[in-house]
Scaffold this active site. Structure first.
Site, PDB file in Angstrom:
ATOM      1  N   GLY A   1      33.429  24.380  -5.340  1.00  0.00           N
ATOM      2  CA  GLY A   1      33.599  22.945  -5.103  1.00  0.00           C
ATOM      3  C   GLY A   1      32.819  22.474  -3.896  1.00  0.00           C
TER       4      GLY A   1
ATOM      5  N   TYR B   1      51.022  20.546  -8.004  1.00  0.00           N
ATOM      6  CA  TYR B   1      50.014  20.725  -6.947  1.00  0.00           C
ATOM      7  C   TYR B   1      50.577  21.666  -5.879  1.00  0.00           C
ATOM      8  CZ  TYR B   1      46.761  19.876  -3.139  1.00  0.00           C
ATOM      9  OH  TYR B   1      45.844  20.052  -2.119  1.00  0.00           O
TER      10      TYR B   1
END
Ligand SMILES: NC(=O)c1ccc[n+]([C@@H]2O[C@H](COP(=O)([O-])OP(=O)(O)OC[C@H]3O[C@@H](n4cnc5c(N)ncnc54)[C@H](OP(=O)(O)O)[C@@H]3O)[C@@H](O)[C@H]2O)c1
Ligand SMILES: *[C@@H]1O[C@H](CO)[C@@H](O)[C@H](O)[C@H]1NC(C)=O
Length: 354
Positions: A74, A235
């Site tokens: 990322g 999450y």
């Protein structure tokens, strides 16, 4: 919402220091006084923010990464991009593992332009884009296959990519998206690269988690959220899994010269909030608050850069860091039985063990 903190043009920041935070002024004032107060407050905020960024040099300043190869997942956005820029500045060969080639190539061009010709001319340091979609085990395998073929060494792996509170979605392999990308994809990635990391020892693995792990739990009875889905819980669960993974891996890597540590970056202005809807009218306020009080990506990336490059943490493993310092964990993030069980199940889920 787009947190949009793509600007990396600030001077090198020293993260691990934060000034106190000022509160807003009184509300009931004449318009002129209010305007003056707002302007003054705005100027003060801007000055404070500028000082915070400019006051000191970065966590990795001075350290050389020449001759070292770093993989960052990322790396086209936010924290990953800031870490890529700084490690490139330190002359590392930086492999950007990104799911979208066009976005990654553009980020790479911008990073090179930002570092400028002078730094490029000094030699050393290289930025390489490789496709890596952590929501696809096939893609993770292909990425690792290529790395193992092309790279003679791997000194640092930064598991940074992440997805935050998305609507219910599944990865290519049928995993709940946040658990699949944040934990399982990185679990397979790391395992497939372990041999190369061991051969390159001393080497380091850095796992980007979050303080929000506190609200998670490894609920083995519905690990894939087939029964119910709560995006905040998922999450947090994935970020708790990151920490437990780093712990268990540290135990398994004892004596190999490969270290692994996890971290939380603080609250950072990045694109992470793309799935969070902020009402249109609240957006300007949110933007102002995030601009004033959130860390810049460069500030947020300092602990990642520190763990990747600083001689201070040579040989340190199995710890959790924030602002470049070791921090305490809640008992649930130090539960070695859960960590082991999660490891075993993850091995089966990603097909390392059948
Ligand atoms: N920002 C914060 O306040 C904060 C706080 C605590 C922890 N963190 C953690 O910091 C890490 C970095 O996030 P960020 O804030 O820098 O957010 P960001 O700007 O959204 O960057 C996230 C990166 O992950 C990539 N990514 C998402 N899904 C992927 C997939 N399936 N395969 C490969 N890459 C994927 C994104 O790629 P695309 O650009 O292609 O989407 C992007 O490059 C995350 O692990 C996050 O949990 C952030
Ligand atoms: C979703 O999870 C969060 C964090 O674990 C929790 O605070 C919240 O109450 C949950 N929401 C629902 C509707 O269960």
């Amino acid at each position: 919402m787009r947190l949009g903190g793509r600007s990396l043009t600030q001077p090198r920041a020293q993260p691990c220091a934060h000034a106190g935070r000022s509160a807003a002024g009184p509300a009931a004032m004449a318009p002129a006084a209010l305007t003056a107060a707002l302007l003054g407050g705005g100027l003060l905020l801007a000055a404070w923010r500028w000082l915070r960024a400019a006051a000191r040099r970065g966590a990795g300043a001075g350290a050389s990464m020449r001759g070292k190869t770093v993989i960052i997942t990322g790396a086209n956005s936010g924290l990953g991009r800031a870490a890529a820029t700084e490690l490139l500045r330190m002359k590392a060969r930086v492999i950007m593992g990104c799911r979208d080639r066009a976005r990654a190539e553009r980020a790479a061009r911008e990073i090179r332009a930002e570092l400028g010709e002078r730094e490029a001319a000094e030699g050393g340091g290289e930025l390489v884009v490789r496709e890596l979609d952590l929501a696809s085990l096939r893609s993770v395998r292909a990425f690792c296959h290529r790395v193992l073929q092309e790279e003679p060494r791997l000194d640092v792996l930064i598991n940074n990519a992440g997805i935050f509170q998305c609507p219910y979605m599944k990865t290519e392999d049928g995993f709940e998206m946040q658990f699949g990308v944040n934990h399982l994809g990185h679990f397979l990635l790391t395992n497939l690269l372990l041999g190369l990391l061991k051969n390159s020892a001393p080497s380091r693995i850095v796992v980007v988690s979050s303080k929000l792990y506190k609200y998670g739990e490894i609920n083995f009875e519905d690990l894939n959220s087939d029964i119910s889905y709560n995006k905040s819980f998922c999450y947090s669960r994935s970020k708790l899994a990151n920490i437990l993974f780093a712990r268990e891996l540290a135990r398994r890597l004892e004596g190999t010269g490969v270290t692994v540590n996890s971290l939380h970056p603080g609250i950072v202005r990045t694109n992470l909030g793309r799935h969070v809807n902020i009402p249109l009218l609240a957006k300007p306020l949110f933007n102002l608050v995030s601009w004033a009080f959130f860390k810049t990506p460069l500030e947020g990336a300092q602990t990642s850069i520190y763990l990747a490059s600083s001689p201070d943490v040579e040989g340190v493993s199995g710890k959790y860091f924030g602002d470049c310092k070791e921090e305490e964990l809640l008992p649930k993030a130090m539960d070695d039985l859960v960590a082991r069980k999660l490891w075993d199940i993850s091995e089966v889920m990603v097909g390392l063990l059948k």
